[in-house]
Design a protein around this motif. Sequence first.
Motif, short mmCIF file in Angstrom:
data_model
loop_
_atom_site.label_atom_id
_atom_site.label_comp_id
_atom_site.label_asym_id
_atom_site.label_seq_id
_atom_site.Cartn_x
_atom_site.Cartn_y
_atom_site.Cartn_z
N GLN A 173 35.37 41.78 51.06
CA GLN A 173 36.15 41.77 49.82
C GLN A 173 37.28 40.74 49.82
N ARG A 210 30.23 40.97 48.38
CA ARG A 210 30.36 42.41 48.08
C ARG A 210 29.17 43.20 48.61
N THR A 243 27.61 41.42 40.74
CA THR A 243 28.46 42.62 40.76
C THR A 243 29.64 42.41 39.83
N GLY A 259 33.73 43.61 38.89
CA GLY A 259 34.93 44.24 39.45
C GLY A 259 36.15 43.45 39.03
N GLU A 260 37.28 43.83 39.59
CA GLU A 260 38.52 43.10 39.30
C GLU A 260 39.22 42.78 40.60
N GLY A 315 34.93 41.37 41.93
CA GLY A 315 35.72 42.35 42.69
C GLY A 315 36.20 41.85 44.03
#
Length: 449
Positions: free
Chosen positions: A41, A36, A136, A138-139, A68
Motif C-alpha cells: 500500500q 494492492r 482496484t 480506493g483513496e 488506494g
Amino acid sequence: MNQNIFREYDIRGIVGRDLTDETVAVLGRAIGTFFRQNGAQRIAIGYDARESSPRFRDLLVKGFNATGCDAVLIGKVPTPVLYYAVFTKQVDGGVMITGSHNPSDYNGFKICLGKSTLFGSQIQEIKKIALSGNFTKGEGSAEEIEVLADYENDILSKINLGKRQLKAVVDGGNGMGGVTAVPIYEALGIKLVKLFTEPDSNFPNHHPDPTVTENLQDAIQAVTENNADLGIAFDGDGDRIGVVDENGRIIWGDELMVLLSREILKENRGATIIAEVKCSQNLFDDIEKHGGKPLMWKAGHSLIKAKMKETGAALAGEMSGHIFFADRFYGFDDATYAGARVLEILSKTDKTLSELLSDLPKTFSTPELRVDCADEKKFAVVRRIADEFSSSNEVITIDGARILFENGWGLVRASNTQAILVLRFEADSEENLREIQETVQARVKQLID
C-alpha cells in the motif's frame, strides 16, 4: 497502448509516442492495482532529471491514490536512492521513474515489490491489468520524505578510507550519478575533478552509458591531464559504473569484480560471488584461487539480485557495470557505493589501480557483438548452437550457450530486451580468439540466414 513498453526488467518507451499522458495514467492505476493485489500500500516514488519525469510522477500519484495506494515522494534522485528507501523506510514497494541510459526522448518505470525488483512474468501481470481496465478502487494519500541525506550518511558510515590522499575524475554524463557521488566522495576527502555532474536530460556532452568506449573518452583524457589515480563514470540513473585506471585504460565490469572480490575474500573466505555469463574466465578462476565460490548466472539486474538473495552471495556483478554488494551493504546495484569501495581499496595501498590487477593472465577478448535476429527466431538459434556444439565441446546453457574451447570460449545469447543475439569471445591469444570467433560466427550466420 503499445504493448512493447512492457520489457523484461521494466516498462519503457518513447515519451509522447509510447508513453503518452493517457498511457501513464492507465499505468499508474495498473501498477497501483498490482501493488494492492500483492498486499502493498505505501509506495516510494523517485524520479530522474528527464523533462517528462515530474509530470509522470504526478500521473502515477493520481493513479496510485485512485487504487488506494499511498505515495511516498522522495524527490529527484538516482535509482539506488529509491532502492535505499525501499530497504530502509516504512514502505511496501517503490517505483523509479527513469529512462536510465536510453536517449533523452525515452522514459520508463523500474518497479519494486517489497525489496525485490520486478521482472518477467510480474511485468506481464501489470500489462494484463492495464489492458483489462479492471482496477482496484480506493483513496490513497501523498506525502514527501527526505531520503538523500540519510542515504549519503549511511554510505559514509560504511566506508573506511586509509591514509593515502586520492585524486579521482568523476564523470556524471549529465545523468543522476553525480548527485550522490560528488557530495559523498568530497565528504570522504577525495580530491575531485568533476565532469558533467549537473543533471541535464539532453545529455549535451556524451551519452551516459559507461559500457561504450567513446563515452569514456572525456574521463580518460581528464585522468591523464590531471594525473588522477582513477576515473569513475556513471550511467544515466546511477546504478552502473565505469572505471578508468591511472593510465587511462578502461577497467571493464569483470576486471573490476576481480579487484572487489579479492578484497572481500580477505575478510570473508568461502564467500559466494556471482558473475554473469559474459564475464571473463579470469574472474571465475581468480575467485576460486582466492578462496571464494564463483557462481556463473544469467545477465539482468533483477535476476542477479534474486540469485544473490537465494544463495547469500557477498558480491555480484555484470559486464555492464551493475555491481551488487551484500557485503556491508543491502544487495542492490549502486554505482556511487561501488565507486566508494574502489576508493577505499586504493586508499589503503601504495599500488596503482593497474598494479593491483597486473597479475591477471593476459587474455584477448571481443566486446559484446550484436547481431540482428528476429524475436521469434533468436531463442531457437541459440538452442541449435548449444545442441550442435555440445557433441564436441562442453556447453554451459545457464543463459544462452557459452561454448568452452581448449584455449577460450564463445558465447551466443538472445537479448531479453531487443531483437538481437549478443556474442562475446575470449581466448589466450589473438590467433585462438580469431579461430573461436570465426567458428561460432559462421554457424550463427548460417542459422540466421
